[in-house]
Enzyme design. Structure first.
Site, PDB file in Angstrom:
ATOM      1  N   SER A  93     -18.945 -32.597 -20.166  1.00 38.48           N
ATOM      2  CA  SER A  93     -18.088 -32.028 -21.216  1.00 38.48           C
ATOM      3  C   SER A  93     -17.212 -33.130 -21.803  1.00 38.48           C
ATOM      4  O   SER A  93     -16.512 -33.808 -21.053  1.00 38.48           O
ATOM      5  CB  SER A  93     -17.163 -30.963 -20.638  1.00 38.48           C
ATOM      6  OG  SER A  93     -17.892 -29.938 -20.039  1.00 38.48           O
ATOM      7  N   GLU A 100     -11.712 -34.515 -22.605  1.00 35.30           N
ATOM      8  CA  GLU A 100     -11.630 -34.446 -21.147  1.00 35.30           C
ATOM      9  C   GLU A 100     -12.013 -35.813 -20.587  1.00 35.30           C
ATOM     10  O   GLU A 100     -11.528 -36.244 -19.554  1.00 35.30           O
ATOM     11  CB  GLU A 100     -12.617 -33.376 -20.651  1.00 35.30           C
ATOM     12  CG  GLU A 100     -12.458 -33.034 -19.209  1.00 35.30           C
ATOM     13  CD  GLU A 100     -13.790 -32.869 -18.494  1.00 35.30           C
ATOM     14  OE1 GLU A 100     -13.752 -32.594 -17.315  1.00 35.30           O
ATOM     15  OE2 GLU A 100     -14.853 -33.027 -19.115  1.00 35.30           O
ATOM     16  N   ARG A 141      -8.750 -29.550 -14.619  1.00 40.24           N
ATOM     17  CA  ARG A 141      -9.180 -30.953 -14.818  1.00 40.24           C
ATOM     18  C   ARG A 141      -7.986 -31.906 -14.752  1.00 40.24           C
ATOM     19  O   ARG A 141      -7.912 -32.879 -15.507  1.00 40.24           O
ATOM     20  CB  ARG A 141      -9.886 -31.133 -16.165  1.00 40.24           C
ATOM     21  CG  ARG A 141     -11.152 -30.364 -16.347  1.00 40.24           C
ATOM     22  CD  ARG A 141     -12.240 -30.852 -15.389  1.00 40.24           C
ATOM     23  NE  ARG A 141     -13.525 -30.325 -15.774  1.00 40.24           N
ATOM     24  CZ  ARG A 141     -13.969 -29.125 -15.400  1.00 40.24           C
ATOM     25  NH1 ARG A 141     -13.239 -28.345 -14.634  1.00 40.24           N
ATOM     26  NH2 ARG A 141     -15.161 -28.726 -15.790  1.00 40.24           N
TER      27      ARG A 141
HETATM   28  N1  EPU Z   1     -20.949 -21.510 -25.655  1.00 41.44           N
HETATM   29  C1  EPU Z   1     -21.331 -21.434 -26.970  1.00 41.44           C
HETATM   30  N2  EPU Z   1     -22.423 -22.148 -27.355  1.00 41.44           N
HETATM   31  C2  EPU Z   1     -23.131 -22.914 -26.464  1.00 41.44           C
HETATM   32  C3  EPU Z   1     -22.744 -22.984 -25.130  1.00 41.44           C
HETATM   33  C4  EPU Z   1     -21.631 -22.271 -24.740  1.00 41.44           C
HETATM   34  O1  EPU Z   1     -20.729 -20.755 -27.782  1.00 41.44           O
HETATM   35  O2  EPU Z   1     -24.120 -23.523 -26.903  1.00 41.44           O
HETATM   36  C5  EPU Z   1     -19.783 -20.722 -25.221  1.00 41.44           C
HETATM   37  C6  EPU Z   1     -20.211 -19.358 -24.711  1.00 41.44           C
HETATM   38  O3  EPU Z   1     -19.245 -18.432 -25.096  1.00 41.44           O
HETATM   39  C7  EPU Z   1     -20.167 -19.548 -23.210  1.00 41.44           C
HETATM   40  C8  EPU Z   1     -18.976 -20.480 -23.079  1.00 41.44           C
HETATM   41  O4  EPU Z   1     -19.092 -21.366 -24.191  1.00 41.44           O
HETATM   42  O5  EPU Z   1     -19.959 -18.350 -22.533  1.00 41.44           O
HETATM   43  C9  EPU Z   1     -18.906 -21.236 -21.790  1.00 41.44           C
HETATM   44  O6  EPU Z   1     -20.049 -22.060 -21.664  1.00 41.44           O
HETATM   45  P1  EPU Z   1     -20.423 -22.714 -20.270  1.00 41.44           P
HETATM   46  O7  EPU Z   1     -20.580 -21.681 -19.230  1.00 41.44           O
HETATM   47  O8  EPU Z   1     -21.561 -23.638 -20.492  1.00 41.44           O
HETATM   48  O9  EPU Z   1     -19.113 -23.529 -19.856  1.00 41.44           O
HETATM   49  P2  EPU Z   1     -18.099 -24.472 -20.654  1.00 41.44           P
HETATM   50  O10 EPU Z   1     -16.781 -23.785 -20.718  1.00 41.44           O
HETATM   51  O11 EPU Z   1     -18.665 -24.939 -21.941  1.00 41.44           O
HETATM   52  C10 EPU Z   1     -17.187 -25.523 -18.470  1.00 41.44           C
HETATM   53  C11 EPU Z   1     -16.947 -26.876 -17.888  1.00 41.44           C
HETATM   54  C12 EPU Z   1     -18.266 -27.465 -17.394  1.00 41.44           C
HETATM   55  C13 EPU Z   1     -18.846 -26.524 -16.350  1.00 41.44           C
HETATM   56  C14 EPU Z   1     -19.045 -25.148 -16.987  1.00 41.44           C
HETATM   57  C15 EPU Z   1     -19.520 -24.116 -15.997  1.00 41.44           C
HETATM   58  C16 EPU Z   1     -15.011 -27.760 -19.074  1.00 41.44           C
HETATM   59  C17 EPU Z   1     -14.502 -28.766 -20.041  1.00 41.44           C
HETATM   60  N3  EPU Z   1     -16.336 -27.756 -18.878  1.00 41.44           N
HETATM   61  O12 EPU Z   1     -17.983 -25.687 -19.635  1.00 41.44           O
HETATM   62  O13 EPU Z   1     -17.978 -28.696 -16.759  1.00 41.44           O
HETATM   63  O14 EPU Z   1     -20.074 -27.010 -15.869  1.00 41.44           O
HETATM   64  O15 EPU Z   1     -17.774 -24.682 -17.517  1.00 41.44           O
HETATM   65  O16 EPU Z   1     -18.454 -23.785 -15.166  1.00 41.44           O
HETATM   66  O17 EPU Z   1     -14.224 -27.010 -18.482  1.00 41.44           O
HETATM   67  C18 EPU Z   1     -17.775 -31.027 -17.190  1.00 41.44           C
HETATM   68  O18 EPU Z   1     -16.573 -30.896 -16.960  1.00 41.44           O
HETATM   69  O19 EPU Z   1     -18.281 -32.137 -17.481  1.00 41.44           O
HETATM   70  C19 EPU Z   1     -18.635 -29.852 -17.161  1.00 41.44           C
HETATM   71  C20 EPU Z   1     -19.911 -29.902 -17.493  1.00 41.44           C
END
Ligand code: EPU
Length: 364
Positions: A263, A360, A187
């Site tokens: 995010s 972010e 990012r």
């Molecule tokens: N998780 C929880 N509880 C929840 C949801 C998620 O504990 O309710 C944990 C789980 O361990 C899960 C992990 O968080 O495996 C990752 O969750 P997710 O796949 O939804 O991804 P994220 O790391 O929360 C990032 C990006 C998103 C992107 C997703 C998918 C950042 C800041 N965010 O989120 O990007 O869509 O991965 O690749 O890196 C954005 O930047 O606006 C955005 C939505």
């Protein structure tokens, strides 16, 4: 008519349309739906328009806005908002010099900064080209994507970037940066940092897509979902795009229904020692991924552990399906309410885990 001036590899209609407004409401121009105004607003729809803007005379600061999908305005904006509507997707001809050294199957496209990212993803999928499908359904424009290095499901914008074309508002000339000059990271890019921020306006990008590369399904349960959707048939960019769109729809609020900026925080990266210390202290399994400088922990998990998932404070909320997303839950949240919720979350994650969450979203 197409123009090939102003650098290269950026055709686009030369329509010269600049609209100017004063004390303009930005409510429809930020996905958090914050009801704030800017002192001056300038909308332009071609690369050439930038030459006609006298940057020295504009009320400052000057902010180039896409769809405002990664921004939280904390009050009226005292300067100038520039809104790029440079909207085009154009395949570069095979004889273009940028193809030199590219792998077989590469298709280069030039994309205007004001083109919706999801339109780019849809265009690529329709043509059976790999590279954009994992970025499907991310709100925002291609110009902001180049600055923010948007990413999802194992793909980042920078993976496809060949060249970013900009207007240099100080030298008043067009320039370009090769991908390796853009300082891309998680990012992050040089365009977010002092010296670049406010000086360079992204006009368009050249991206490398591929007829051959195949899907990237390594993230979470994406492979399982894609296999199921393909039902034994060939996996195409369109199939992956549909699956990713479905996953995002289920987890993230629809921008047309609930205000948010995706995010709100970055996933923190901590050292291995620190990670082991936290794991020992809580004797619990902590989801984590290797990162370049340490271990990445999902901020969503940290926030959920602190009991915030689905909670609201006043009109601001923590999204029930993805706690990394803060929302304008009632549609009436003030910037102060979002900031207050952000501060409460940072404090509780800091108190419980000793990890500092970094927004972010750009807070202005
Ligand atoms: N998780 C929880 N509880 C929840 C949801 C998620 O504990 O309710 C944990 C789980 O361990 C899960 C992990 O968080 O495996 C990752 O969750 P997710 O796949 O939804 O991804 P994220 O790391 O929360 C990032 C990006 C998103 C992107 C997703 C998918 C950042 C800041 N965010 O989120 O990007 O869509 O991965 O690749 O890196 C954005 O930047 O606006 C955005 C939505």
């Amino acid at each position: 008519m197409c123009i090939f001036a102003y650098g290269s590899a950026h055709p686009g209609p030369e329509m010269n349309m600049i609209k100017r407004k004063s004390n303009f409401s930005l409510k429809e121009m930020n996905t958090f739906r914050m009801d704030v105004k800017c002192r001056q607003y300038i909308e332009y729809d071609s690369v050439a328009d930038l030459i006609d803007i006298d940057f020295e005379k504009l009320p400052t600061p000057v902010l180039n806005l896409g769809q405002g999908s990664n921004i939280l305005f904390t009050g009226d904006f005292p300067g100038t908002i520039l809104w790029s509507r440079i909207d085009f997707i154009h395949e570069l001809p095979a004889e273009d010099g940028l193809y030199c050294g590219m792998p077989d199957g590469t298709v280069l496209i030039s994309v205007g900064a004001g083109t919706e990212m999801d339109k780019v993803c849809g265009w690529a999928a329709e043509k059976g080209l790999w590279g954009m499908e994992n970025l499907s359904h991310i709100p925002g424009d291609a110009g902001a994507a180049a600055v923010q290095n948007i990413g999802a499901y194992g793909t980042e914008f920078s993976d496809a970037t060949v060249m970013i074309y900009c207007y240099d508002t100080e030298e008043e000339e067009f320039t370009h940066f090769r991908a390796e000059e853009c300082g891309y990271g998680y990012r992050d890019s040089v365009f977010k940092h002092p010296g670049f921020k406010g000086r360079y306006i992204v006009t368009h990008s050249v991206l490398a897509l591929s007829t051959d590369r195949g899907p990237q399904l390594g993230y979470g349960h994406v492979e399982e979902a894609v296999m199921q959707a393909a039902g034994g048939k060939q996996i195409t960019p369109a199939v992956v795009r549909e699956v990713i769109t479905g996953i995002r729809r289920a987890k993230l609020p629809e921008p047309s229904e609930t205000g948010s900026a995706g995010s709100f925080f970055k996933n923190p990266i901590i050292s291995e020692d620190r990670f082991n210390e936290i794991r020992r202290r809580y004797s619990m399994e902590i989801p984590h991924y290797p990162a370049e400088e340490g271990i990445k922990i999902p901020a969503a998990w940290l926030i959920e552990q602190c009991g915030w998932k689905g909670k609201t404070v006043g009109n601001a909320g923590v999204h029930p399906a993805q706690p990394l997303v803060l929302t304008n839950a009632t549609g009436k949240a003030s910037p102060g309410e979002i900031i207050k919720l952000k501060d409460l979350i940072i404090k509780s994650v800091q108190d419980k885990f000793g990890i500092m969450l970094i927004p972010e979203v750009e807070i202005i």
